[in-house]
Scaffold this motif. Structure first.
Motif, PDB file in Angstrom:
ATOM      1  N   UNK A 116      42.850  26.322   8.128  1.00  0.00           N
ATOM      2  CA  UNK A 116      42.231  26.246   6.803  1.00  0.00           C
ATOM      3  C   UNK A 116      40.852  26.904   6.756  1.00  0.00           C
ATOM      4  N   UNK A 117      40.231  27.106   7.896  1.00  0.00           N
ATOM      5  CA  UNK A 117      38.867  27.640   7.942  1.00  0.00           C
ATOM      6  C   UNK A 117      38.810  29.133   8.278  1.00  0.00           C
ATOM      7  N   UNK A 118      39.925  29.730   8.624  1.00  0.00           N
ATOM      8  CA  UNK A 118      39.924  31.140   8.996  1.00  0.00           C
ATOM      9  C   UNK A 118      39.858  32.025   7.748  1.00  0.00           C
ATOM     10  N   UNK A 119      39.004  33.049   7.835  1.00  0.00           N
ATOM     11  CA  UNK A 119      38.832  34.011   6.740  1.00  0.00           C
ATOM     12  C   UNK A 119      38.811  35.418   7.316  1.00  0.00           C
ATOM     13  N   UNK A 120      38.613  36.371   6.452  1.00  0.00           N
ATOM     14  CA  UNK A 120      38.498  37.752   6.917  1.00  0.00           C
ATOM     15  C   UNK A 120      37.263  37.988   7.764  1.00  0.00           C
ATOM     16  N   UNK A 121      36.305  37.068   7.705  1.00  0.00           N
ATOM     17  CA  UNK A 121      35.082  37.187   8.520  1.00  0.00           C
ATOM     18  C   UNK A 121      35.229  36.578   9.906  1.00  0.00           C
ATOM     19  N   UNK A 122      36.304  35.821  10.109  1.00  0.00           N
ATOM     20  CA  UNK A 122      36.499  35.148  11.403  1.00  0.00           C
ATOM     21  C   UNK A 122      36.730  36.180  12.499  1.00  0.00           C
ATOM     22  N   UNK A 123      35.857  36.203  13.485  1.00  0.00           N
ATOM     23  CA  UNK A 123      35.925  37.221  14.525  1.00  0.00           C
ATOM     24  C   UNK A 123      36.250  36.651  15.900  1.00  0.00           C
ATOM     25  N   UNK A 124      35.738  35.459  16.187  1.00  0.00           N
ATOM     26  CA  UNK A 124      35.880  34.914  17.538  1.00  0.00           C
ATOM     27  C   UNK A 124      36.103  33.406  17.471  1.00  0.00           C
ATOM     28  N   UNK A 125      37.078  32.925  18.225  1.00  0.00           N
ATOM     29  CA  UNK A 125      37.319  31.498  18.401  1.00  0.00           C
ATOM     30  C   UNK A 125      36.985  31.161  19.852  1.00  0.00           C
ATOM     31  N   UNK A 126      36.141  30.135  20.044  1.00  0.00           N
ATOM     32  CA  UNK A 126      35.797  29.706  21.404  1.00  0.00           C
ATOM     33  C   UNK A 126      36.487  28.383  21.693  1.00  0.00           C
ATOM     34  N   UNK A 127      37.245  28.355  22.778  1.00  0.00           N
ATOM     35  CA  UNK A 127      37.861  27.126  23.257  1.00  0.00           C
ATOM     36  C   UNK A 127      37.369  26.842  24.669  1.00  0.00           C
ATOM     37  N   UNK A 128      36.995  25.596  24.923  1.00  0.00           N
ATOM     38  CA  UNK A 128      36.511  25.198  26.245  1.00  0.00           C
ATOM     39  C   UNK A 128      37.403  24.082  26.767  1.00  0.00           C
ATOM     40  N   UNK A 138      31.585  42.226  20.561  1.00  0.00           N
ATOM     41  CA  UNK A 138      32.606  42.219  19.505  1.00  0.00           C
ATOM     42  C   UNK A 138      32.102  41.753  18.140  1.00  0.00           C
ATOM     43  N   UNK A 139      30.939  41.113  18.087  1.00  0.00           N
ATOM     44  CA  UNK A 139      30.462  40.558  16.817  1.00  0.00           C
ATOM     45  C   UNK A 139      29.500  41.491  16.098  1.00  0.00           C
ATOM     46  N   UNK A 140      29.639  41.548  14.785  1.00  0.00           N
ATOM     47  CA  UNK A 140      28.745  42.318  13.917  1.00  0.00           C
ATOM     48  C   UNK A 140      28.090  41.372  12.923  1.00  0.00           C
ATOM     49  N   UNK A 141      26.994  41.785  12.297  1.00  0.00           N
ATOM     50  CA  UNK A 141      26.366  40.933  11.281  1.00  0.00           C
ATOM     51  C   UNK A 141      27.374  40.520  10.212  1.00  0.00           C
ATOM     52  N   UNK A 142      27.399  39.240   9.893  1.00  0.00           N
ATOM     53  CA  UNK A 142      28.336  38.716   8.907  1.00  0.00           C
ATOM     54  C   UNK A 142      29.602  38.138   9.506  1.00  0.00           C
ATOM     55  N   UNK A 143      29.893  38.458  10.776  1.00  0.00           N
ATOM     56  CA  UNK A 143      31.070  37.884  11.432  1.00  0.00           C
ATOM     57  C   UNK A 143      30.867  36.397  11.682  1.00  0.00           C
ATOM     58  N   UNK A 146      47.710  34.349  16.178  1.00  0.00           N
ATOM     59  CA  UNK A 146      48.559  35.550  16.106  1.00  0.00           C
ATOM     60  C   UNK A 146      48.690  36.095  14.691  1.00  0.00           C
ATOM     61  N   UNK A 147      48.427  35.270  13.690  1.00  0.00           N
ATOM     62  CA  UNK A 147      48.508  35.714  12.292  1.00  0.00           C
ATOM     63  C   UNK A 147      47.248  36.465  11.851  1.00  0.00           C
ATOM     64  N   UNK A 148      46.230  36.470  12.669  1.00  0.00           N
ATOM     65  CA  UNK A 148      44.947  37.063  12.294  1.00  0.00           C
ATOM     66  C   UNK A 148      44.557  38.115  13.333  1.00  0.00           C
ATOM     67  N   UNK A 149      44.976  39.354  13.135  1.00  0.00           N
ATOM     68  CA  UNK A 149      44.759  40.396  14.142  1.00  0.00           C
ATOM     69  C   UNK A 149      43.290  40.684  14.454  1.00  0.00           C
ATOM     70  N   UNK A 150      42.385  40.325  13.543  1.00  0.00           N
ATOM     71  CA  UNK A 150      40.970  40.579  13.813  1.00  0.00           C
ATOM     72  C   UNK A 150      40.322  39.448  14.611  1.00  0.00           C
ATOM     73  N   UNK A 151      41.005  38.314  14.706  1.00  0.00           N
ATOM     74  CA  UNK A 151      40.453  37.147  15.394  1.00  0.00           C
ATOM     75  C   UNK A 151      40.718  37.232  16.892  1.00  0.00           C
ATOM     76  N   UNK A 152      39.645  37.220  17.657  1.00  0.00           N
ATOM     77  CA  UNK A 152      39.724  37.218  19.109  1.00  0.00           C
ATOM     78  C   UNK A 152      39.472  35.801  19.623  1.00  0.00           C
ATOM     79  N   UNK A 153      39.903  35.536  20.850  1.00  0.00           N
ATOM     80  CA  UNK A 153      39.713  34.219  21.454  1.00  0.00           C
ATOM     81  C   UNK A 153      38.960  34.366  22.762  1.00  0.00           C
ATOM     82  N   UNK A 154      37.928  33.547  22.917  1.00  0.00           N
ATOM     83  CA  UNK A 154      37.211  33.476  24.187  1.00  0.00           C
ATOM     84  C   UNK A 154      37.505  32.108  24.797  1.00  0.00           C
ATOM     85  N   UNK A 155      38.160  32.114  25.943  1.00  0.00           N
ATOM     86  CA  UNK A 155      38.590  30.880  26.596  1.00  0.00           C
ATOM     87  C   UNK A 155      37.635  30.555  27.743  1.00  0.00           C
ATOM     88  N   UNK A 156      36.825  29.520  27.553  1.00  0.00           N
ATOM     89  CA  UNK A 156      35.843  29.104  28.558  1.00  0.00           C
ATOM     90  C   UNK A 156      36.511  28.095  29.488  1.00  0.00           C
TER      91      UNK A 156
END
Length: 439
Positions: A233-245, A185-190, A268-278
């Motif tokens: 406050x840290x989410x931007x258009x480049x935010x692609x993946x959030x990891x929670x463990x 899911x990640x591209x350069x710059x994400x 939910x406000x950021x449709x491009x942001x995916x979540x990976x739940x470890x």
């Protein structure tokens, strides 16, 4: 080591001679040679130069024909992508402790998170039975259908979420799952959003996927849990993946349902942001804490260990896997309680009580700046862990490896007797530093 390939026209042989030396924590120049024999010509490869750049080597090999004087330089250096990856401190310290133990030093190893329990007999016997019955062939790339069906059943019964077998992917471990998810899911710059303290491999996986790890600090006073306001406050258009463990490695912290709901509303406000739940430690949790899945609130990609129950169910063992885990959790809790009691009364030590997993992440920063006789100045978590390895022969992992230099990680995936001996050694080693620690 030798390997040979023959054909009608030539013979090629490969020989590698290497002198091995005990591990010393450094990377000595190791003499070695490689020889090729082909037809009537004899060639010799001799390693003449090994220069470490960053964390890895750039190696030049001189190729010289024994019958002629000309030489050719071969560049077998590693790629910039691999050179950018930092070695795992957990593995490095574990290897160093193992080498010391093999040399006769009575090291207590509490660095790696590897439980000391043997595989339960009923599970081992089922595995052996499967081998004898011929279950040793290739499976579909996604994993054996029986196993994926069992995983779906586990997710439905335990977690209240529904998946079909074609939505399940079985890998060789959670690390492979997480890394391949990033690659997918990640591209350069994400950007990959990672709360700290974090599992040591997350940032390096992001870098290998050409993404940028964005580290969000947490505090011990908040049990090392992510602040939703900081996340937003840290989410931007480049935010692609959030990891929670959760439960967390290295802190043992567990996210509550309320906190996960707050995070879900932001995601939910950021449709491009995916979540990976470890959720690798979901079954190692201590009441009254309970495991909650973010995927019960929003769509996520989850990494979890199926070796505890679903994999056992697929082998036809039913509840046996759950029983084995319950026995382990009872022992882990006893060990956790012992460590909390032991370190809780020590001056200069702060901690957050783990609610899951088998790690204690304690703040020892009050010892920084002190002088240890025969060792030198304790400047950070790395030097404190080196001091404890030298003085107490106890191997721990510095918090800097997990993104928090104020702490050190203690794995209690060892017997209670071993932990008791380790605590005694650690206390005795810290005692000479006590006078410099503010009360």
């Amino acid at each position: 080591m030798a390997a040979a390939s023959t054909s009608s026209s030539s013979r090629l042989a490969f020989r590698h001679h290497q002198q091995l030396a005990p591990y010393s924590g450094s990377h000595p120049q190791t003499p070695g040679s490689v020889s090729f024999l082909s037809g009537s010509h004899s060639f010799s490869f001799k390693s003449l130069e090994t220069t470490r750049r960053s964390q890895f080597s750039r190696i030049s090999v001189t190729v010289k024909a024994e019958s002629r004087s000309e030489e050719m330089q071969l560049d077998i250096s590693l790629s910039p992508r691999v050179n950018a990856v930092k070695p795992s401190k957990t593995v490095a310290i574990t290897d160093q402790a193992t080498a010391l133990a093999q040399a006769g030093v009575p090291v207590i190893r509490l660095a790696a998170g590897e439980p000391d329990f043997d595989t339960p007999a009923v599970i081992a016997e089922a595995g052996i039975k499967a081998i004898h019955e011929g279950y040793t062939r290739y499976t579909p790339n996604a994993g054996a259908l029986e196993l994926r069906v069992a995983i779906c059943q586990k997710l439905k019964e335990e977690n209240g979420i529904s998946y079909t077998p074609d939505q399940i992917l079985v890998s060789n471990g959670a690390k492979q799952c997480i890394y391949q998810a990033m690659l997918a899911v990640c591209s350069p710059g994400d950007e990959v959003i990672i709360p700290a303290p974090f599992w040591v491999s997350y940032p390096e996986m992001a870098r290998l996927a050409d993404a940028t790890p964005v580290i969000l600090p947490t505090s011990i006073s908040e049990n090392f849990l992510l602040d939703p306001k900081l996340l937003e406050s840290k989410l931007t258009g480049k935010s692609r993946l959030l990891i929670l463990c959760s439960p967390s490695n290295p802190t043992g912290s567990v996210y509550s349902k309320k906190l996960l709901e707050e995070i879900a509303r932001i995601v939910a406000k950021h449709p491009r942001l995916l979540v990976l739940s470890d959720e690798i430690y979901e079954h190692i949790i201590y009441a009254p804490a309970t495991h909650r899945q973010l995927s019960q609130l929003i769509l996520t990609s989850g990494a979890s260990s199926i070796s505890q129950k679903a994999g056992v169910a697929a082998l036809g063992l039913g509840y046996a896997g759950g029983e084995a885990v319950s026995t382990m959790v009872k022992a882990f809790r006893e060990r956790r309680d012992f460590l909390i009691k032991s370190f809780g009364g020590m001056e200069g030590v702060r901690m957050s009580e783990p609610q899951g997993a088998f790690y204690l992440f304690i703040d020892v920063s009050s010892y920084y700046g002190t002088e240890a006789e025969g060792f030198g100045k304790i400047e950070d978590s790395d030097s404190l862990c080196r001091y404890l390895l030298d003085e107490a022969q106890v191997a721990l992992v510095p918090g800097v490896a997990f993104g928090d230099d104020s702490c050190i990680r203690i794995s209690y995936a060892a017997s209670l007797t071993t932990l008791q001996a380790a605590v005694e050694r650690i206390k005795n080693a810290l005692l000479p530093l006590k006078s410099a620690v503010p009360v």
